[in-house]
Design a protein around this motif. Sequence first.
Motif, PDB file in Angstrom:
ATOM      1  N   THR A  31       0.828  -1.198   0.000  1.00  0.00           N
ATOM      2  CA  THR A  31       0.000   0.000   0.000  1.00  0.00           C
ATOM      3  C   THR A  31       0.867   1.254   0.000  1.00  0.00           C
ATOM      4  O   THR A  31       0.576   2.225  -0.706  1.00  0.00           O
ATOM      5  N   VAL A  32       1.942   1.251   0.795  1.00  0.00           N
ATOM      6  CA  VAL A  32       2.881   2.382   0.793  1.00  0.00           C
ATOM      7  C   VAL A  32       3.424   2.610  -0.610  1.00  0.00           C
ATOM      8  O   VAL A  32       3.415   3.737  -1.130  1.00  0.00           O
ATOM      9  N   PHE A  33       3.900   1.529  -1.237  1.00  0.00           N
ATOM     10  CA  PHE A  33       4.513   1.670  -2.557  1.00  0.00           C
ATOM     11  C   PHE A  33       3.496   2.140  -3.591  1.00  0.00           C
ATOM     12  O   PHE A  33       3.808   2.969  -4.450  1.00  0.00           O
ATOM     13  N   LEU A  97      -2.027  -8.487  -6.382  1.00  0.00           N
ATOM     14  CA  LEU A  97      -0.756  -8.644  -7.089  1.00  0.00           C
ATOM     15  C   LEU A  97      -0.816  -7.960  -8.461  1.00  0.00           C
ATOM     16  O   LEU A  97       0.143  -7.319  -8.903  1.00  0.00           O
ATOM     17  N   VAL A  98      -1.961  -8.092  -9.110  1.00  0.00           N
ATOM     18  CA  VAL A  98      -2.147  -7.448 -10.407  1.00  0.00           C
ATOM     19  C   VAL A  98      -2.167  -5.932 -10.264  1.00  0.00           C
ATOM     20  O   VAL A  98      -1.533  -5.199 -11.044  1.00  0.00           O
ATOM     21  N   THR A  99      -2.887  -5.428  -9.252  1.00  0.00           N
ATOM     22  CA  THR A  99      -3.025  -3.977  -9.121  1.00  0.00           C
ATOM     23  C   THR A  99      -1.690  -3.300  -8.828  1.00  0.00           C
ATOM     24  O   THR A  99      -1.394  -2.239  -9.386  1.00  0.00           O
ATOM     25  N   VAL A 100      -0.867  -3.893  -7.984  1.00  0.00           N
ATOM     26  CA  VAL A 100       0.402  -3.248  -7.657  1.00  0.00           C
ATOM     27  C   VAL A 100       1.350  -3.281  -8.854  1.00  0.00           C
ATOM     28  O   VAL A 100       2.138  -2.354  -9.073  1.00  0.00           O
ATOM     29  N   THR A 101       1.262  -4.330  -9.683  1.00  0.00           N
ATOM     30  CA  THR A 101       2.086  -4.401 -10.891  1.00  0.00           C
ATOM     31  C   THR A 101       1.688  -3.318 -11.892  1.00  0.00           C
ATOM     32  O   THR A 101       2.535  -2.616 -12.445  1.00  0.00           O
ATOM     33  N   LEU A 102       0.390  -3.170 -12.091  1.00  0.00           N
ATOM     34  CA  LEU A 102      -0.104  -2.154 -13.026  1.00  0.00           C
ATOM     35  C   LEU A 102       0.298  -0.753 -12.575  1.00  0.00           C
ATOM     36  O   LEU A 102       0.732   0.078 -13.384  1.00  0.00           O
ATOM     37  N   MET A 103       0.184  -0.491 -11.280  1.00  0.00           N
ATOM     38  CA  MET A 103       0.541   0.822 -10.761  1.00  0.00           C
ATOM     39  C   MET A 103       2.028   1.120 -10.962  1.00  0.00           C
ATOM     40  O   MET A 103       2.415   2.202 -11.406  1.00  0.00           O
ATOM     41  N   GLY A 139      -7.873   1.687  -7.745  1.00  0.00           N
ATOM     42  CA  GLY A 139      -9.250   1.322  -7.446  1.00  0.00           C
ATOM     43  C   GLY A 139      -9.382  -0.101  -6.933  1.00  0.00           C
ATOM     44  O   GLY A 139     -10.342  -0.432  -6.229  1.00  0.00           O
ATOM     45  N   GLY A 140      -8.421  -0.956  -7.269  1.00  0.00           N
ATOM     46  CA  GLY A 140      -8.471  -2.322  -6.786  1.00  0.00           C
ATOM     47  C   GLY A 140      -7.538  -2.603  -5.631  1.00  0.00           C
ATOM     48  O   GLY A 140      -7.701  -3.591  -4.914  1.00  0.00           O
ATOM     49  N   GLU A 141      -6.558  -1.726  -5.412  1.00  0.00           N
ATOM     50  CA  GLU A 141      -5.535  -1.987  -4.402  1.00  0.00           C
ATOM     51  C   GLU A 141      -6.049  -1.860  -2.976  1.00  0.00           C
ATOM     52  O   GLU A 141      -5.902  -2.768  -2.160  1.00  0.00           O
ATOM     53  N   TYR A 142      -6.640  -0.719  -2.665  1.00  0.00           N
ATOM     54  CA  TYR A 142      -6.980  -0.453  -1.266  1.00  0.00           C
ATOM     55  C   TYR A 142      -7.944  -1.492  -0.698  1.00  0.00           C
ATOM     56  O   TYR A 142      -7.721  -2.033   0.385  1.00  0.00           O
ATOM     57  N   LEU A 205       9.896   1.146 -10.007  1.00  0.00           N
ATOM     58  CA  LEU A 205      10.177  -0.218 -10.472  1.00  0.00           C
ATOM     59  C   LEU A 205      10.850  -1.037  -9.379  1.00  0.00           C
ATOM     60  O   LEU A 205      10.543  -2.221  -9.192  1.00  0.00           O
ATOM     61  N   ALA A 206      11.765  -0.396  -8.632  1.00  0.00           N
ATOM     62  CA  ALA A 206      12.412  -1.096  -7.516  1.00  0.00           C
ATOM     63  C   ALA A 206      11.404  -1.383  -6.413  1.00  0.00           C
ATOM     64  O   ALA A 206      11.389  -2.477  -5.818  1.00  0.00           O
ATOM     65  N   LEU A 207      10.536  -0.413  -6.133  1.00  0.00           N
ATOM     66  CA  LEU A 207       9.510  -0.616  -5.114  1.00  0.00           C
ATOM     67  C   LEU A 207       8.537  -1.719  -5.536  1.00  0.00           C
ATOM     68  O   LEU A 207       8.072  -2.495  -4.696  1.00  0.00           O
ATOM     69  N   LEU A 208       8.239  -1.785  -6.820  1.00  0.00           N
ATOM     70  CA  LEU A 208       7.362  -2.837  -7.340  1.00  0.00           C
ATOM     71  C   LEU A 208       7.975  -4.209  -7.095  1.00  0.00           C
ATOM     72  O   LEU A 208       7.288  -5.143  -6.666  1.00  0.00           O
ATOM     73  N   ALA A 209       9.261  -4.348  -7.360  1.00  0.00           N
ATOM     74  CA  ALA A 209       9.925  -5.643  -7.165  1.00  0.00           C
ATOM     75  C   ALA A 209       9.860  -6.078  -5.700  1.00  0.00           C
ATOM     76  O   ALA A 209       9.576  -7.244  -5.393  1.00  0.00           O
ATOM     77  N   ILE A 210      10.084  -5.145  -4.777  1.00  0.00           N
ATOM     78  CA  ILE A 210      10.024  -5.466  -3.351  1.00  0.00           C
ATOM     79  C   ILE A 210       8.612  -5.879  -2.953  1.00  0.00           C
ATOM     80  O   ILE A 210       8.407  -6.861  -2.223  1.00  0.00           O
TER      81      ILE A 210
END
Length: 544
Positions: A31-33, A97-103, A139-142, A205-210
Amino acid sequence: MCVNASVTKNDAAKPSASDIRLVIAASSAGTVFEWYDFFIYGTLASIIGRTFFPSDNATLQVLLVWAGFAVGFGFRPLGAVLFGYLGDKLGRKYTFLVTVTLMGVATAGVGLIPSAATIGLAAPAIVILLRVLQGLALGGEYGGAAIYVAEHAPGGRRGYYTSYIQASVVGGFVLSLIVVLSSKALMSDAVWNDWGWRVPFLVSLALLAISLWMRMKLSESPVFQAMKEEGELAGNPFVESFTYPGNKRRIFIALFGIAAGLTVIWYTAMFSGLSFLKSAMRMEDTLAEVVVGIGATLGMGFFIYFGSLSDRIGRKKPIIIGYAVTLLMLFPTFWLMGAAANPQLAEAAERNPVVVAGPDCNYSPFASEQVSNCGKLLADLAASGVSYSLRDDAVFGMTAGGSAVDLASYPWTDKAAARAKALQSELSAHGYDFAKVQPSLGRIVAVIGALLALMAMSGATYGPVAALLSEMFPPRIRYSSMSIPYHLGTGYFGGFLPLISSYIVARTGDPYAGLWYTWVVVLVALLVAAWGLRPGLPADFTDD
């Protein structure tokens, strides 16, 4: 790893302490990322404006940037429908997992777009498209993160555990400031303004990987797993959200009584607070970012405190109290912040108020150039952050403190930047100082105190909300039913706040006038919440 034992939806197997820690850490970090990705746009609004939305009208440039910001929020409800459906059908874990990747991918893309000077109108068009993708993802993450934690938490601690998700939203804002300030510190001003500002976008991109690494360690929610094993998943979660008995009323309360109110308080505290200090109060930009970052970091504790408190006294009381205090203290808190941040400017405006008079003083903040000289003067005052009052008169003119300001040599045909410089030179003789200021330590502490007061109002209304919304809706359609009203409220009432408040300020000439938008929305939220929320201690969803 999270427990995958067979459970029923009413008596889910209790995860261990280590399971809970992993659930909270992974969900909160993601959520932070993800909110970092969303907030970095607002944090770098001025650079984005001149890079992708250049305009001779400084006010129009600001409005275009905030319009782009609002577009992302405008698509959040659609993301809530799409990913809410997937979350109720396929599971909580894989959906977010999908929403954080898209973001992450969309945010990095903003850092790679050539400027409008290079590719013309394609630049703002691509920015808007990526903002749309960000809005869909958020819209899907939170809803996914909040529900995932709520469905792992014991009932008596649900407010406390989910409050970390709420605080993580603030954490995303703080992280965006930290990355921006760190990047600026490692570069010269020339490098930062040329291309260095793109680095914070690429950091996503680094935050996404973590985030993906942490979330891949999670198992599915025990409540969802139990419903899946028992064959009780919703056939069409979106449709059922509006046909399930009593759910329309719950969605109405969640939208107007919860999401709309808490969001405008939060964005006013952080985004309006930062913009107010940097523009209207003319605080040095980096100092303003540091001060707001400190206020936000310290203020995260309020979100956890009120989330935990709601486990003991109920969800309704903190929210109602937070709304009431906001209505009473919003304007005084900003007045205090303004007086502490730039007392000379505040004193000049009080001693020598600017009055513009004329027969044709029509001013449109959305016009690239004003038609009349009076309109140009009002645009220059707004761009300079000078408050003014306007009255009809047969003769065009301006006074400061009752003394006429010489407009005979005003460069009416010049560009807006040159006109603003001439205006500021004239007003300097009347006690106005347009240099960026660095308040004394004592005044900085006062500004941080005002920001903490705003964060306390936000924490009281935001901290308990993830638990409250999870408890309001039936498990089989919880993801959709919770996400739709939440993102309608945050997307439209909150997302359009910077644009609407900036427009009100530009039209009125009063740097505090934009707060009326927040005040009215909070008043409506207070009335709806007082009527619709159940009193008493927290309780899981029941049909009655």
